[in-house]
Scaffold this active site. Structure first.
Site, PDB file in Angstrom:
ATOM      1  N   ARG A 181       0.816  -1.235   0.000  1.00 38.73           N
ATOM      2  CA  ARG A 181       0.000   0.000   0.000  1.00 38.73           C
ATOM      3  C   ARG A 181       0.848   1.283   0.000  1.00 38.73           C
ATOM      4  O   ARG A 181       0.500   2.274   0.636  1.00 38.73           O
ATOM      5  CB  ARG A 181      -0.966   0.029   1.195  1.00 38.73           C
ATOM      6  CG  ARG A 181      -1.953  -1.089   1.246  1.00 38.73           C
ATOM      7  CD  ARG A 181      -2.923  -1.105   0.069  1.00 38.73           C
ATOM      8  NE  ARG A 181      -3.667  -2.334   0.069  1.00 38.73           N
ATOM      9  CZ  ARG A 181      -3.288  -3.438  -0.612  1.00 38.73           C
ATOM     10  NH1 ARG A 181      -2.213  -3.439  -1.377  1.00 38.73           N
ATOM     11  NH2 ARG A 181      -4.011  -4.532  -0.554  1.00 38.73           N
ATOM     12  N   SER A 229     -10.203   0.870   3.925  1.00 40.49           N
ATOM     13  CA  SER A 229      -9.494   0.577   5.177  1.00 40.49           C
ATOM     14  C   SER A 229      -8.850   1.844   5.743  1.00 40.49           C
ATOM     15  O   SER A 229      -8.170   2.568   5.014  1.00 40.49           O
ATOM     16  CB  SER A 229      -8.400  -0.457   4.928  1.00 40.49           C
ATOM     17  OG  SER A 229      -8.991  -1.674   4.565  1.00 40.49           O
ATOM     18  N   GLU A 300      -3.800   4.252   6.545  1.00 38.49           N
ATOM     19  CA  GLU A 300      -3.715   4.045   5.103  1.00 38.49           C
ATOM     20  C   GLU A 300      -4.289   5.267   4.382  1.00 38.49           C
ATOM     21  O   GLU A 300      -3.884   5.598   3.279  1.00 38.49           O
ATOM     22  CB  GLU A 300      -4.519   2.781   4.740  1.00 38.49           C
ATOM     23  CG  GLU A 300      -4.350   2.352   3.300  1.00 38.49           C
ATOM     24  CD  GLU A 300      -4.911   0.947   3.039  1.00 38.49           C
ATOM     25  OE1 GLU A 300      -4.715   0.044   3.868  1.00 38.49           O
ATOM     26  OE2 GLU A 300      -5.553   0.779   1.992  1.00 38.49           O
TER      27      GLU A 300
HETATM   28  C1  FAD Z   1     -15.338   1.183  -0.422  1.00 40.86           C
HETATM   29  C2  FAD Z   1     -13.852   1.274  -0.603  1.00 40.86           C
HETATM   30  C3  FAD Z   1     -13.116   0.120  -0.778  1.00 40.86           C
HETATM   31  C4  FAD Z   1     -11.727   0.181  -0.955  1.00 40.86           C
HETATM   32  N1  FAD Z   1     -11.029  -0.970  -1.107  1.00 40.86           N
HETATM   33  C5  FAD Z   1      -9.697  -0.916  -1.320  1.00 40.86           C
HETATM   34  C6  FAD Z   1      -8.943  -2.113  -1.530  1.00 40.86           C
HETATM   35  O1  FAD Z   1      -9.465  -3.211  -1.546  1.00 40.86           O
HETATM   36  N2  FAD Z   1      -7.612  -2.003  -1.709  1.00 40.86           N
HETATM   37  C7  FAD Z   1      -6.974  -0.800  -1.726  1.00 40.86           C
HETATM   38  O2  FAD Z   1      -5.747  -0.765  -1.925  1.00 40.86           O
HETATM   39  N3  FAD Z   1      -7.654   0.353  -1.532  1.00 40.86           N
HETATM   40  C8  FAD Z   1      -9.004   0.324  -1.332  1.00 40.86           C
HETATM   41  N4  FAD Z   1      -9.698   1.486  -1.139  1.00 40.86           N
HETATM   42  C9  FAD Z   1      -8.976   2.771  -1.048  1.00 40.86           C
HETATM   43  C10 FAD Z   1      -8.828   3.505  -2.382  1.00 40.86           C
HETATM   44  O3  FAD Z   1      -9.883   3.203  -3.282  1.00 40.86           O
HETATM   45  C11 FAD Z   1      -7.487   3.206  -3.051  1.00 40.86           C
HETATM   46  O4  FAD Z   1      -6.417   3.580  -2.215  1.00 40.86           O
HETATM   47  C12 FAD Z   1      -7.359   3.956  -4.380  1.00 40.86           C
HETATM   48  O5  FAD Z   1      -6.264   3.471  -5.075  1.00 40.86           O
HETATM   49  C13 FAD Z   1      -7.195   5.458  -4.195  1.00 40.86           C
HETATM   50  O6  FAD Z   1      -7.356   6.041  -5.469  1.00 40.86           O
HETATM   51  P1  FAD Z   1      -8.005   7.500  -5.600  1.00 40.86           P
HETATM   52  O7  FAD Z   1      -7.941   7.885  -7.019  1.00 40.86           O
HETATM   53  O8  FAD Z   1      -9.330   7.533  -4.962  1.00 40.86           O
HETATM   54  O9  FAD Z   1      -6.953   8.325  -4.744  1.00 40.86           O
HETATM   55  P2  FAD Z   1      -7.202   9.682  -3.963  1.00 40.86           P
HETATM   56  O10 FAD Z   1      -7.911   9.387  -2.681  1.00 40.86           O
HETATM   57  O11 FAD Z   1      -7.805  10.689  -4.877  1.00 40.86           O
HETATM   58  O12 FAD Z   1      -5.680  10.062  -3.662  1.00 40.86           O
HETATM   59  C14 FAD Z   1      -4.886   9.229  -2.852  1.00 40.86           C
HETATM   60  C15 FAD Z   1      -3.469   9.814  -2.854  1.00 40.86           C
HETATM   61  O13 FAD Z   1      -2.925   9.717  -4.150  1.00 40.86           O
HETATM   62  C16 FAD Z   1      -2.589  11.012  -4.646  1.00 40.86           C
HETATM   63  N5  FAD Z   1      -2.932  11.007  -6.068  1.00 40.86           N
HETATM   64  C17 FAD Z   1      -4.092  10.686  -6.654  1.00 40.86           C
HETATM   65  N6  FAD Z   1      -3.965  10.723  -7.991  1.00 40.86           N
HETATM   66  C18 FAD Z   1      -2.695  11.096  -8.237  1.00 40.86           C
HETATM   67  C19 FAD Z   1      -1.936  11.311  -9.424  1.00 40.86           C
HETATM   68  N7  FAD Z   1      -2.439  11.136 -10.660  1.00 40.86           N
HETATM   69  N8  FAD Z   1      -0.641  11.681  -9.309  1.00 40.86           N
HETATM   70  C20 FAD Z   1      -0.076  11.852  -8.072  1.00 40.86           C
HETATM   71  N9  FAD Z   1      -0.735  11.673  -6.936  1.00 40.86           N
HETATM   72  C21 FAD Z   1      -2.037  11.285  -7.013  1.00 40.86           C
HETATM   73  C22 FAD Z   1      -3.388  12.002  -3.831  1.00 40.86           C
HETATM   74  O14 FAD Z   1      -2.713  13.254  -3.771  1.00 40.86           O
HETATM   75  C23 FAD Z   1      -3.431  11.297  -2.485  1.00 40.86           C
HETATM   76  O15 FAD Z   1      -2.232  11.523  -1.785  1.00 40.86           O
HETATM   77  C24 FAD Z   1     -11.088   1.451  -0.962  1.00 40.86           C
HETATM   78  C25 FAD Z   1     -11.848   2.620  -0.801  1.00 40.86           C
HETATM   79  C26 FAD Z   1     -13.211   2.531  -0.634  1.00 40.86           C
HETATM   80  C27 FAD Z   1     -14.018   3.795  -0.478  1.00 40.86           C
END
Ligand code: FAD
Length: 311
Positions: A181, A229, A300
């Protein structure tokens, strides 16, 4: 207005208008974060290409505006005080091109959409990740994964923008210090633009496999708004939820935030949660697990704004 900040905003907004970059003002975080709460964000800008992103960053640097990139905001909490800067929503950078079993995918593409598109192109590998509601860029930064798979295993390289020099570069996946992660601090001063996936050609329709992963998730995880998480698994490779459950915290509520009864590592918004409720409850979980088991939970989730929930 003659107030310094808003004077700058007006000048900056007219620059965004000139550049044709989409934006919204004074946006409620409830519309942005999957937790569906948080304060107001001064500006949300939505570049449609890496060119627009570079122009945007150049403008923001010129006006000394703070900014923060987001993908789907599914792992990011925005505090109740909001964000007095520009959130760069990358969801419109969502191109996709294919050469044989290789896909080059824009950072804003959602993982479920990508998995469905790959299936239509007869490419397999992304099925487990179709259940993660994040963007490709966010997933790379967090090395998202589930059901024994993680995104780092499926890619060959990442093209990013260096935000200091505003230049594009490509890193081979071996150069990125991916771990559980995390991508280390590799992307601290960088924005992921696109990711190259190496997938497996298949004649099979993978829709059924994706549906079975979805059903597994529905059985074990809540559907109310959350950030997934809250904490990473612990140093002894045990799920944080195990310890939170053992500490008797399932179902514990602060304001509108609740430790899910289905999965103790999920804090859900039951409808009226504030970000402060969520953070207080996460702190309670962290402190209780430390007190009872001498285990330190590391978060996380990411947080925009001031808070006391350390890493
Ligand atoms: C219901 C639910 C279930 C989930 N299950 C999982 C799971 O099974 N496994 C898991 O690993 N995660 C899970 N997650 C967490 C999440 O979906 C992941 O961590 C996902 O990869 C985050 O992506 P995001 O685009 O939403 O990131 P954001 O929340 O938008 O950003 C996360 C971080 O990444 C940075 N960021 C985003 N895009 C970029 C970019 N293009 N360049 C540089 N930095 C960037 C942001 O600045 C921030 O620091 C879950 C979340 C939810 C709500």
């Amino acid at each position: 207005m003659t107030n310094g900040i808003w004077y700058n905003v007006n000048v900056m907004i007219s620059a965004l208008n000139q550049l044709g970059i989409e934006y919204q003002l004074n946006v409620d975080s409830g519309e942005i974060s999957t937790l569906r709460c948080g304060g107001r964000v001064k500006v949300v800008a939505k570049p449609k290409s890496s060119f627009e992103l570079i122009m945007l960053l150049d403008t923001l640097n010129r006006y000394n505006e703070p900014y923060y990139p987001i993908g789907a905001c599914s792992n990011t909490l925005i505090v109740d005080a909001g964000y007095n800067g520009v959130l760069i929503d990358l969801s419109l950078i969502n191109h996709l091109s294919q050469t044989h079993s290789t896909l080059v995918v824009g950072c804003g593409t959602r993982l479920p959409t990508l998995a469905l598109k790959a299936n239509r192109l007869h490419l397999s590998g992304l099925e487990p990740l179709c259940t993660i509601p994040g963007s490709v860029g966010g997933a790379i930064v967090k090395n998202a994964g589930c059901f024994g798979e993680e995104i780092a295993n499926l890619i060959t390289s990442v093209t990013y923008l260096d935000i200091k020099t505003l230049t594009e570069h490509t890193a081979n996946c071996k150069e990125i210090p991916f771990e559980y992660r995390s991508s280390g601090r590799f992307f601290d001063d960088k924005i992921v633009l696109s990711v190259t996936f190496k997938l497996t050609p298949t004649n099979k329709d993978c829709l059924e496999t994706m549906t079975s992963y979805r059903n597994k998730r529905l059985k074990s995880q809540p559907t109310s708004p959350s950030l997934g998480s809250v904490f990473k698994r612990t140093a002894d490779v045990i799920s944080a939820g195990y310890y939170i459950d053992k500490a008797g915290l399932k179902g514990t509520t602060i304001g509108g935030a609740k430790v899910s009864e289905k999965h103790a590592n999920f804090i859900v918004n039951t409808g009226s949660a504030t970000s402060a409720d969520y953070l207080k409850l996460a702190t309670l979980c962290k402190n209780k697990v430390k007190e009872e088991f001498n285990i330190t939970l590391n978060r996380e989730i990411d947080i925009i704004g001031e808070h006391n929930l350390d890493k």
